[in-house]
Design a protein around this motif. Structure first.
Motif, PDB file in Angstrom:
ATOM      1  N   ALA A 132       0.835  -1.193   0.000  1.00 42.35           N
ATOM      2  CA  ALA A 132       0.000   0.000   0.000  1.00 42.35           C
ATOM      3  C   ALA A 132       0.872   1.246   0.000  1.00 42.35           C
ATOM      4  CB  ALA A 132      -0.933   0.015   1.204  1.00 42.35           C
ATOM      5  N   ILE A 134       0.892   5.053   1.212  1.00 39.70           N
ATOM      6  CA  ILE A 134       0.224   5.944   2.154  1.00 39.70           C
ATOM      7  C   ILE A 134       0.387   7.360   1.630  1.00 39.70           C
ATOM      8  CG2 ILE A 134      -0.114   6.492   4.580  1.00 39.70           C
ATOM      9  CD1 ILE A 134      -0.126   3.489   3.956  1.00 39.70           C
ATOM     10  N   THR A 140      -9.470   9.724  -0.761  1.00 37.24           N
ATOM     11  CA  THR A 140     -10.065   8.403  -0.559  1.00 37.24           C
ATOM     12  C   THR A 140      -9.020   7.305  -0.719  1.00 37.24           C
ATOM     13  OG1 THR A 140     -10.665   8.306  -2.902  1.00 37.24           O
ATOM     14  CG2 THR A 140     -12.319   9.164  -1.385  1.00 37.24           C
ATOM     15  N   SER A 141      -9.303   6.164  -0.148  1.00 40.33           N
ATOM     16  CA  SER A 141      -8.459   4.980  -0.329  1.00 40.33           C
ATOM     17  C   SER A 141      -8.950   4.213  -1.552  1.00 40.33           C
ATOM     18  CB  SER A 141      -8.508   4.097   0.916  1.00 40.33           C
ATOM     19  OG  SER A 141      -8.027   4.803   2.047  1.00 40.33           O
ATOM     20  N   PHE A 217     -13.007   1.617   0.410  1.00 39.38           N
ATOM     21  CA  PHE A 217     -12.131   1.620  -0.760  1.00 39.38           C
ATOM     22  C   PHE A 217     -12.955   1.866  -2.022  1.00 39.38           C
ATOM     23  CE2 PHE A 217      -9.683  -0.941   2.221  1.00 39.38           C
ATOM     24  CZ  PHE A 217      -8.386  -0.484   2.021  1.00 39.38           C
ATOM     25  N   LEU A 231      -3.841   4.293   0.402  1.00 37.57           N
ATOM     26  CA  LEU A 231      -4.525   4.705   1.627  1.00 37.57           C
ATOM     27  C   LEU A 231      -4.475   6.225   1.727  1.00 37.57           C
ATOM     28  CD1 LEU A 231      -3.220   2.045   4.191  1.00 37.57           C
ATOM     29  CD2 LEU A 231      -5.381   2.064   2.931  1.00 37.57           C
ATOM     30  N   GLY A 232      -5.668   6.841   1.764  1.00 37.60           N
ATOM     31  CA  GLY A 232      -5.755   8.290   1.788  1.00 37.60           C
ATOM     32  C   GLY A 232      -5.960   8.842   3.187  1.00 37.60           C
ATOM     33  N   PHE A 235      -8.615   7.539   5.788  1.00 39.72           N
ATOM     34  CA  PHE A 235      -8.211   6.386   6.592  1.00 39.72           C
ATOM     35  C   PHE A 235      -7.329   6.831   7.759  1.00 39.72           C
ATOM     36  CE2 PHE A 235      -4.256   3.945   7.146  1.00 39.72           C
ATOM     37  CZ  PHE A 235      -4.739   2.933   7.975  1.00 39.72           C
TER      38      PHE A 235
END
Length: 278
Positions: A132, A134, A140-141, A217, A231-232, A235
């Motif tokens: 992922a 970050i 958004t994720s 997601f 991952l935004g 999160f």
């Protein structure tokens, strides 16, 4: 003058006989009165109108028939696609992974978890780990997905998809081509330099180090990027901070069929591609 009278008298019986031989035909139609004439005209008009209405109805029925045939062909095409998908699943002897929101999440912590710019995340419901990125610049994720298909189950909107991965993406191999089904929470509008689009949003239980959270997601194909998961900041809010100078601070989670956590170092190659999404 007098000499012609006897001839007229003699021919009179012949004239009368001729009239008797050719009487007027007894079956000749009697002349119609005005009222009867109007009635006949109205009957003819009604008959013509009925014939025109029937032809219009026949034309509409033919049009509806063609529309139904077209719809049947479209439905048949969709059914053939679904049958192929079902056949693929049956051939592998596998059921699709059905995802539902889970309540088992981390307890709130007073201190935020420190994350690197790249981390391993786990998806217990799917049974795999993924890399992922970050990125606090993304709202958004996102999860990389392909073959995204919407359908309805028990009156709710669901989506069916596969993980969209490149050959070099690290994953538990036995879930690489698995079908995954999940309820759609909502749809979001994504604005990028290339334009706007809407994407379905699903909720997945995700682990990252000590974090265990249900995360929303968006689903879209990320195979042109380095990370299958983004991952935004939604999160990260209230639970994590990011140190962009570090990567893979937390151990890779372990799943059946996957590699041990202590072998993750071989797969931890830093990527610096900018993947900011809004």
């Amino acid at each position: 003058m007098r000499s012609s009278i006897p001839w007229l008298v003699a021919g009179l019986p012949l004239l009368l006989a001729g009239c008797a031989a050719n009487p007027p035909p007894s079956n000749a139609p009697e002349p119609l009165g005005q009222a009867e004439f109007d009635t006949r005209i109205q009957e003819l008009e009604a008959s013509l109108t009925q014939q025109c209405d029937f032809r219009a109805l026949e034309s509409r029925q033919q049009s509806q028939h063609q529309t139904l045939l077209s719809n049947m062909h479209e439905v048949g095409s969709l059914l053939r696609v679904l049958q192929r998908d079902v056949a693929d699943i049956e051939a592998r002897g596998e059921e699709p992974i059905i995802l539902r929101e889970e309540c088992e999440v981390s307890e709130p912590q007073s201190d935020k978890t420190l994350l690197g710019r790249s981390e391993w995340v786990g998806f217990p419901a799917i049974g795999t780990y993924l890399k992922a990125r970050i990125d606090s610049g993304a709202s958004t994720s996102s999860l990389s997905a392909s073959d995204i298909t919407r359908f309805e189950r028990d009156g709710e909107n669901w989506v069916r998809f596969k993980l969209a991965l490149n050959d070099e993406d690290v994953v538990v191999e036995n879930v690489r081509d698995e079908w995954i089904e999940a309820p759609v929470q909502r749809r979001v509008r994504i604005v990028q330099a290339s334009g706007e689009e809407t994407r379905p949003v699903i909720t997945l239980l995700m682990t990252l180090g000590p974090i265990r959270e249900n995360v929303d997601f968006t689903l879209n194909d990320r195979t042109h990027l380095d990370f299958p998961v983004l991952l935004g900041r939604r999160f990260m809010m209230d639970i994590a901070t990011i140190d962009v100078a570090q990567t893979y601070i937390h151990d890779r989670p372990e799943f059946p069929g996957g590699e041990p956590a202590d072998q993750a170092a071989d797969d931890e190659v830093a990527e610096d591609q900018d993947e900011t999404e809004e």
